[in-house]
Design a protein around this motif. Structure first.
Motif, mmCIF file in Angstrom:
data_model
loop_
_atom_site.group_PDB
_atom_site.id
_atom_site.type_symbol
_atom_site.label_atom_id
_atom_site.label_comp_id
_atom_site.label_asym_id
_atom_site.label_seq_id
_atom_site.Cartn_x
_atom_site.Cartn_y
_atom_site.Cartn_z
ATOM 1 N N HIS A 211 0.843 -1.186 0.000
ATOM 2 C CA HIS A 211 0.000 0.000 0.000
ATOM 3 C C HIS A 211 0.881 1.240 0.000
ATOM 4 O O HIS A 211 2.019 1.216 0.490
ATOM 5 C CB HIS A 211 -0.930 0.015 1.219
ATOM 6 N N THR B 88 1.547 10.719 3.504
ATOM 7 C CA THR B 88 1.660 10.875 4.957
ATOM 8 C C THR B 88 1.740 12.311 5.423
ATOM 9 O O THR B 88 1.512 12.582 6.599
ATOM 10 C CB THR B 88 2.893 10.115 5.467
ATOM 11 N N LEU C 62 0.814 5.537 0.761
ATOM 12 C CA LEU C 62 0.101 6.541 1.536
ATOM 13 C C LEU C 62 0.733 7.913 1.319
ATOM 14 O O LEU C 62 1.955 8.021 1.110
ATOM 15 C CB LEU C 62 0.132 6.202 3.035
#
Length: 439
Positions: A364, A368, A366
């Motif tokens: 995955h 952030t 992301l």
């Protein structure tokens, strides 16, 4: 003291039929023992190949089997001959073959217990030489007829031990019985440990506990039994037991704590051989759990010996206690004009095909945070084999990310520092360097 040589009785029977039959019995016993031992080894090797290939080493006992079998056959032949006539040749051959059988048996047991990696240490080889010398010396004393006189002398000679007098014969018998029972107990402990390590239905920690406890129990029983056989009163050990308890309570606290902690670790199964753990500043795979210490092998090959009380009193991170899967992540900062909605799925797709990365849970990506220089992205993934290292896999993932960013012309921002040189210094604030020059 009168010398009596047993072999002198042979000269009177060399040319008799009884001597010939005795010689035939000796030759037949040796040949039959060689044949039987070879057949036993061949049968054992065939059984070990069909059942467990590692057990074939246990059947490499041909040098031990044939002298034991020969000794048994010679003893039986001597009993048969003595019913009709004297058997001086068999009487002479019996202690010689028996000494050889004793040496081979002791050497075999010692090497099964103390040999590691197939190499005998210098201490073991030295002990074998000393033991062989003593056995052959005892055989020579027996053949010269000096053994009864020597036994009588050792029995008459006593050594004061407190309020009692102990003869040298009792001391030698005690040493011999303790040595024999200890060797037998250590061999049984080694065999028990080998058998337990092959039982896959029992947890590895439980197998280690059973092996260690079994060996300790066998050694204790061997010592007590040998002392009883030597005629030593076991009540004299009460003083030693009290002193040992005081010593353990005062000076051996850390050692006893490590031993108790080792059994606690093995029994509660909080750590097992093969787990990846982090202890203080150490990270690696548990390769051995002993009763006093645990060995952790780091991924660079360095082995760390950690006392078990540290593992009980401190925090330990076990990366494979209930699940061997481990999450790793790498971060990258991209420019603010980057199309994040397109880039995140693309990064996930390119690392999904790397062999060591798990598909469940899937990788995955992301977003952030929003950094000073650009958008901060994190790419996370899971692995099932942390013992194979993390640095090589992170390097491969980072190279893959760099290749994708280069293909997509994504700019990676970095900090830039601008340095300006001041040319005009105000007079009201003179620099220390200029002031020193003027002075």
């Amino acid at each position: 003291m009168t010398l009596s040589f047993p072999w002198l009785d042979l000269w009177s029977e060399v040319r008799t039929a009884g001597f010939i039959w005795q010689a035939i019995a000796v030759a037949a016993s040796i040949l039959l023992s060689l044949l039987l031992s070879r057949l036993a080894v061949r049968w054992g090797s065939a059984q070990s190949r069909t059942a467990d290939p590692e057990a074939s080493q246990a059947w490499s006992v041909h040098p031990v089997l044939w002298p034991i079998a020969a000794f048994a056959l010679l003893a039986a032949a001597r009993m048969v001959f003595l019913k009709w006539q004297p058997a001086p040749l068999l009487t002479l051959a019996l202690p010689i073959v028996g000494s050889l059988a004793l040496l081979r048996l002791v050497f075999y047991l010692l090497r099964r217990v103390f040999m590691r990696n197939g190499n005998a240490g210098g201490l073991l080889l030295g002990f074998e030489k000393v033991f062989a010398t003593l056995v052959w010396l005892g055989l020579a004393i027996h053949l010269t007829g000096l053994l009864p006189d020597l036994i009588a002398y050792l029995e008459r000679t006593s050594i004061p031990t407190g309020r009692y007098q102990t003869s040298l014969l009792v001391i030698i018998q005690a040493i011999a019985s303790i040595g024999a029972t200890l060797i037998l107990a250590l061999w049984l402990g080694a065999v028990l440990e080998e058998r337990l390590m092959k039982v896959s239905t029992i947890h590895s920690s439980a197998r280690l506990v059973m092996a260690r406890a079994g060996r300790a129990s066998l050694i204790l029983v061997a010592i007590l039994l040998s002392l009883s056989l030597a005629g030593i009163d076991l009540t004299v050990l009460s003083v030693f037991g009290g002193a040992l308890g005081v010593g353990i309570g005062l000076g051996l606290q850390k050692i006893v704590s490590s031993y108790v902690s080792g059994f606690v670790i093995l029994l509660e199964r909080s750590m097992a051989v093969g787990d990846m753990v982090s202890v203080a500043t150490f990270y690696g795979q548990v390769t051995r759990i002993n009763t006093r210490y645990t060995i952790i092998r780091s991924l660079d090959g360095i082995e760390t010996v950690i006392p078990n009380d540290i593992l009980i009193s401190g925090a330990v991170q076990n990366h494979s206690l209930s699940d061997r899967k481990l999450r790793l992540a790498t971060r990258v900062t991209v420019a603010y004009e980057t199309d994040v909605e397109m880039m995140l799925p693309k990064l996930v797709d390119v690392i999904r095909d790397i062999p060591r990365i798990c598909q469940d849970p899937a990788p995955h990506a992301l977003l952030t945070g929003f950094g000073v220089n650009g958008l901060e992205l994190e790419l996370g993934f899971w692995i099932e084999d942390p013992e194979n290292g993390k640095g090589n896999l992170l390097s491969l993932v980072n190279r893959t990310i760099w290749r994708v960013l280069s293909e997509e012309n994504v700019r990676i921002p970095y900090s830039q520092h601008e340095i300006r040189m001041a040319t005009n210094v105000p007079q009201s604030f003179p620099s220390p360097e200029l002031s020193s020059i003027k002075q």
